[in-house]
Design an enzyme around this catalytic site. Sequence first.
Site, mmCIF file in Angstrom:
data_model
loop_
_atom_site.group_PDB
_atom_site.id
_atom_site.type_symbol
_atom_site.label_atom_id
_atom_site.label_comp_id
_atom_site.label_asym_id
_atom_site.label_seq_id
_atom_site.Cartn_x
_atom_site.Cartn_y
_atom_site.Cartn_z
ATOM 1 N N TRP A 135 0.854 -1.196 0.000
ATOM 2 C CA TRP A 135 0.000 0.000 0.000
ATOM 3 C C TRP A 135 0.886 1.240 0.000
ATOM 4 O O TRP A 135 2.088 1.130 0.287
ATOM 5 C CB TRP A 135 -0.915 0.000 1.242
ATOM 6 C CG TRP A 135 -2.195 0.759 1.003
ATOM 7 C CD1 TRP A 135 -2.544 1.978 1.502
ATOM 8 C CD2 TRP A 135 -3.299 0.338 0.197
ATOM 9 N NE1 TRP A 135 -3.783 2.341 1.048
ATOM 10 C CE2 TRP A 135 -4.270 1.363 0.236
ATOM 11 C CE3 TRP A 135 -3.564 -0.791 -0.583
ATOM 12 C CZ2 TRP A 135 -5.487 1.289 -0.454
ATOM 13 C CZ3 TRP A 135 -4.763 -0.873 -1.270
ATOM 14 C CH2 TRP A 135 -5.706 0.159 -1.198
ATOM 15 N N ASP B 123 0.534 10.967 -0.225
ATOM 16 C CA ASP B 123 -0.518 11.984 -0.149
ATOM 17 C C ASP B 123 -1.849 11.347 0.227
ATOM 18 O O ASP B 123 -1.953 10.127 0.362
ATOM 19 C CB ASP B 123 -0.619 12.735 -1.485
ATOM 20 C CG ASP B 123 -1.186 11.869 -2.597
ATOM 21 O OD1 ASP B 123 -1.021 10.622 -2.557
ATOM 22 O OD2 ASP B 123 -1.810 12.417 -3.517
ATOM 23 N N GLU C 130 -3.066 8.491 -1.698
ATOM 24 C CA GLU C 130 -2.323 7.241 -1.512
ATOM 25 C C GLU C 130 -1.469 6.881 -2.726
ATOM 26 O O GLU C 130 -1.212 5.711 -2.975
ATOM 27 C CB GLU C 130 -3.281 6.079 -1.184
ATOM 28 C CG GLU C 130 -4.382 6.489 -0.209
ATOM 29 C CD GLU C 130 -5.217 5.339 0.295
ATOM 30 O OE1 GLU C 130 -4.999 4.956 1.451
ATOM 31 O OE2 GLU C 130 -6.051 4.829 -0.452
ATOM 32 N N GLU C 131 -1.066 7.891 -3.491
ATOM 33 C CA GLU C 131 -0.350 7.610 -4.735
ATOM 34 C C GLU C 131 1.031 8.251 -4.811
ATOM 35 O O GLU C 131 1.947 7.675 -5.384
ATOM 36 C CB GLU C 131 -1.168 8.141 -5.928
ATOM 37 C CG GLU C 131 -2.474 7.429 -6.127
ATOM 38 C CD GLU C 131 -3.336 8.064 -7.201
ATOM 39 O OE1 GLU C 131 -4.261 7.396 -7.677
ATOM 40 O OE2 GLU C 131 -3.091 9.238 -7.570
ATOM 41 N N GLU D 70 -17.960 6.708 -4.517
ATOM 42 C CA GLU D 70 -16.734 7.506 -4.515
ATOM 43 C C GLU D 70 -16.692 8.453 -5.714
ATOM 44 O O GLU D 70 -16.336 9.630 -5.596
ATOM 45 C CB GLU D 70 -15.544 6.550 -4.561
ATOM 46 C CG GLU D 70 -14.188 7.202 -4.443
ATOM 47 C CD GLU D 70 -13.086 6.159 -4.597
ATOM 48 O OE1 GLU D 70 -12.367 5.923 -3.622
ATOM 49 O OE2 GLU D 70 -12.955 5.566 -5.689
#
Length: 544
Positions: free
Chosen positions: A83, A139, A142-143, A365
């Site tokens: 992750w 960030d 999550e990237e 989302e």
Amino acid sequence: MTNYNEDKGNTDCFSWTRDSALTFKLIVDSFIAGDKSLEPIIKNYIVAQANLQTVSNPSGGLSTGGLAEPKFNLDETAFTGSWGRPQRDGPALRATALIAYGRYLLANGQSSVASNILWPIISNDLSYVMGNWNQTTFDLWEEVKGSSFFTTAVQHRALVEGASFATLIGQSCPGCTSQAPQVLCFLQSYWNGNYIVANINQNNGRSGKDSNTILGSIHTFDTAAGCDASTFQPCSDKALANLKAYVDSFRSIYGINSGRGEGQAAAVGRYPEDVYYNGNPWYISTAAVAEQLYDALYQWNKIGSITITPISLAFFQDFQPSVTTGTYKSGSSTYSSLSSAIKTYADGFMTIVQQYTPANGSISEQFDRNTGAQLSAYDLTWSFAAFLTAGNARANTFPASWGEPSANSIPSQCIATSFAGPYATPTATVFPTGTSTPNCSPNTVTFDVTKSTVYGENLYVVGNQSSLGEWSTTAGVKMDANRYTSSNPQWETTMTFAPGVAFEYKYYKTNTDGSVTWENGGNRVFKVGQQCAGAVSQTDAWQS
Ligand code: NOJ
């Protein structure tokens, strides 16, 4: 807990520290605003967080980085798959959510619960922030590994609130006080002269226009902060220029925005270069733009004017092409037409959220850039929370100040530093039953302050209680000078507070030209005794 399903029918559910904290901040604020039925789930959240802090995970253990693990399994075990970790906004957001509830406890005679149960959890999170704010992070999406505006902004806020909360419960947070100004200094680096660049200290080839920055502004909004640009307040010139640059970047790339020109609401996503599910509008992002605009409208109304600078001019010209820089007082035709056009603009973003939400109210989302059909995680908790906080802002319902006015001065030199704070396993997790505000008359507190003034000047006391104006220099309590003499220039006022309440306060002076002079020094702290119907005097000297 926050559930997140990758896809409808997929049973992968996780609890993100960020999503949970943002959602519980809303829940705590709703509880404080009157929905007392929410307290049991707030307590459940706190107990779960006390445990999660101790769960070793791929980011580390309690004192070795584990607090920035982004997500956990719903049974409170670690998620061990690969992750984007660590994500250093989580501890800051959780501290902010817990401090909001902690302040409620202090204001309602439950300081031992605040000290014994909440503070150990908050203290760990603050230690994480003060020790690691200067490290790169993934960030909020999550990237990207680098420095993230949203993360830095919420870290600053948490340290500022952490310092004052510590003082209120008789603790101290030296690392909060020493690091917060440096975090604010660093926050300025994200401004590129035209907009806020979401991720720096990386090289991902993106424009940097990103909902990250809108979310950073709304989640550090402070009703007491005016339009201060150092913290990118929603009505600051920088945050408005940024909003325009960000929103405009989606006009031509999403089919559903066809015909939506500058100054008209549009569906917006995380960032224009997004390719996740082919890159689509997000409910969180679209509601966040509305929220920033509602925050700004509230603040202009409170201040009584709109100021247009060269930085924000293009934003305002979308609504009135001929407008020029300057300050427009409420009541003027420019103020009226701008504020009404911007209200319509803000409502337009909410209308887009509404338009692409199915009749059953489920909010996922994303929604498809061409068809508007819902996509990706369904019933995403954060999407609901984002819609609700925007709705609260539209209704002028705002959370308490976090103390921005006392923490917005930017050091002349930025220093890359950190502070090693303490970590300890939170052990107290059983909430006492039956703790409530003692059922007795409030206590009276007389504030006495000595300060020589000239005719036409007035003294006020202001602080972090609604009765003390929530730090607003337009809502402080005016003191009287009945006992003022030249040898003893005494100003005083008497107020009532519930037993056991603890609060911060300060004095300010209004000058003959209407300007305001704050006394120097840090915030003062006062704790009302637990006894009933006591009368106390607090004698202070103006700090020059
Ligand atoms: C993906 C988002 O990019 C991230 O910000 C969020 O925390 C998770 N989904 C869960 O909602």
